[in-house]
Design a protein around this motif. Structure first.
Motif, PDB file in Angstrom:
ATOM      1  N   SER A   1       0.832  -1.204   0.000  1.00 29.37           N
ATOM      2  CA  SER A   1       0.000   0.000   0.000  1.00 29.37           C
ATOM      3  C   SER A   1       0.870   1.258   0.000  1.00 29.37           C
ATOM      4  N   ILE A   2       0.270   2.343  -0.476  1.00 29.95           N
ATOM      5  CA  ILE A   2       0.917   3.647  -0.458  1.00 29.95           C
ATOM      6  C   ILE A   2      -0.070   4.676   0.077  1.00 29.95           C
ATOM      7  N   GLU A   3       0.473   5.743   0.605  1.00 36.85           N
ATOM      8  CA  GLU A   3      -0.312   6.923   0.963  1.00 36.85           C
ATOM      9  C   GLU A   3       0.052   8.004  -0.048  1.00 36.85           C
ATOM     10  N   ILE A   4      -0.942   8.676  -0.567  1.00 34.46           N
ATOM     11  CA  ILE A   4      -0.696   9.800  -1.460  1.00 34.46           C
ATOM     12  C   ILE A   4      -1.072  11.055  -0.683  1.00 34.46           C
ATOM     13  N   HIS A   5      -0.049  11.788  -0.254  1.00 36.19           N
ATOM     14  CA  HIS A   5      -0.270  13.027   0.487  1.00 36.19           C
ATOM     15  C   HIS A   5      -0.531  14.127  -0.537  1.00 36.19           C
ATOM     16  N   VAL A   6      -1.632  14.829  -0.350  1.00 38.80           N
ATOM     17  CA  VAL A   6      -2.093  15.794  -1.346  1.00 38.80           C
ATOM     18  C   VAL A   6      -2.396  17.137  -0.690  1.00 38.80           C
ATOM     19  N   VAL A   7      -1.890  18.199  -1.311  1.00 41.32           N
ATOM     20  CA  VAL A   7      -2.317  19.564  -0.993  1.00 41.32           C
ATOM     21  C   VAL A   7      -3.321  19.918  -2.079  1.00 41.32           C
ATOM     22  N   ARG A   8      -4.590  20.069  -1.676  1.00 40.74           N
ATOM     23  CA  ARG A   8      -5.675  20.272  -2.633  1.00 40.74           C
ATOM     24  C   ARG A   8      -5.822  21.738  -3.030  1.00 40.74           C
ATOM     25  N   ARG A   9      -6.277  21.918  -4.257  1.00 39.51           N
ATOM     26  CA  ARG A   9      -6.702  23.236  -4.725  1.00 39.51           C
ATOM     27  C   ARG A   9      -8.223  23.252  -4.657  1.00 39.51           C
ATOM     28  N   PRO A  10      -8.864  24.418  -4.784  1.00 39.23           N
ATOM     29  CA  PRO A  10     -10.328  24.484  -4.672  1.00 39.23           C
ATOM     30  C   PRO A  10     -11.086  23.562  -5.635  1.00 39.23           C
ATOM     31  N   ALA A  11     -10.549  23.272  -6.791  1.00 38.37           N
ATOM     32  CA  ALA A  11     -11.261  22.437  -7.772  1.00 38.37           C
ATOM     33  C   ALA A  11     -11.202  20.940  -7.450  1.00 38.37           C
ATOM     34  N   TYR A  12     -10.474  20.562  -6.405  1.00 40.00           N
ATOM     35  CA  TYR A  12     -10.326  19.142  -6.061  1.00 40.00           C
ATOM     36  C   TYR A  12     -11.667  18.564  -5.616  1.00 40.00           C
ATOM     37  N   ASP A  13     -12.001  17.359  -6.127  1.00 40.00           N
ATOM     38  CA  ASP A  13     -13.208  16.665  -5.705  1.00 40.00           C
ATOM     39  C   ASP A  13     -12.991  15.160  -5.795  1.00 40.00           C
ATOM     40  N   SER A  14     -14.008  14.382  -5.547  1.00 43.84           N
ATOM     41  CA  SER A  14     -13.882  12.918  -5.530  1.00 43.84           C
ATOM     42  C   SER A  14     -13.476  12.376  -6.904  1.00 43.84           C
ATOM     43  N   ARG A  15     -13.842  13.072  -7.976  1.00 43.53           N
ATOM     44  CA  ARG A  15     -13.435  12.623  -9.314  1.00 43.53           C
ATOM     45  C   ARG A  15     -11.921  12.710  -9.504  1.00 43.53           C
ATOM     46  N   THR A  16     -11.313  13.735  -8.923  1.00 42.27           N
ATOM     47  CA  THR A  16      -9.856  13.878  -9.000  1.00 42.27           C
ATOM     48  C   THR A  16      -9.188  12.689  -8.330  1.00 42.27           C
ATOM     49  N   GLU A  17      -9.671  12.346  -7.143  1.00 43.73           N
ATOM     50  CA  GLU A  17      -9.117  11.206  -6.406  1.00 43.73           C
ATOM     51  C   GLU A  17      -9.294   9.907  -7.191  1.00 43.73           C
TER      52      GLU A  17
END
Length: 167
Positions: A111-127
């Protein structure tokens, strides 16, 4: 072919040396000081490369230190369940502008963790888009979990480490 240190333009140091064989070459991080630019000097700059150094005289007769080869970046890699080592992940995030910055972290096999700094447009589709690319290009069985952070800590050098392995 080998590389020679040119003392007129700079000095090169081998950090964290690892002796590869008895009385033989040494492998370590490359740290450089440049003498060529007065406007922007580099003083003991860790370029992030690992090189193989040899203290034996070169057959060409030059007296400078010899670098046998440059092995590449001193970066971590993740290990997939299939046993493949992966170092670069920038292509996972290429088609999205919703992620400001990211870091892939592996703490346990499989397994991996993907650490993300989100921008306002980030949503479940991005993930889901990133997860789909992990399954398609990295491993169909590697579990990818997302960890949302305000910022990704920089290394002492000031650089962002894209991949971090604790294995």
């Amino acid at each position: 072919d080998v590389f020679h240190e040119d003392f007129e333009f700079g000095a090169i140091e081998c950090h964290d040396p690892e002796v590869m064989e008895e009385q033989g070459p040494t492998r370590g991080r490359t740290v450089c000081t440049g003498f060529a630019s007065r406007a922007m000097p580099f003083i003991r700059y860790d370029v992030g490369d690992v090189a193989v150094w040899d203290d034996h005289p070169c057959s060409c007769g030059r007296k400078s230190r010899v670098i046998r080869r440059i092995d590449g970046r001193a970066e971590d890699f993740i290990l997939t369940p299939e046993g493949v080592r992966i170092m670069r992940f920038d292509y996972l995030f290429k088609d999205t502008t919703a992620i400001k910055e990211s870091q892939v972290v592996q703490r346990e096999p499989g397994s991996i963790e993907i650490h993300v700094v989100r921008r306002p447009a980030y949503d479940s589709r991005t993930e889901e888009q990133v997860k789909s690319k992990v399954r398609q290009w990295i491993s169909p069985t590697l579990e990818a979990r997302f960890v949302y952070v305000d910022e990704i800590p920089r290394e002492p050098s000031g650089k962002l480490r894209a991949v971090k392995s604790y294995l």
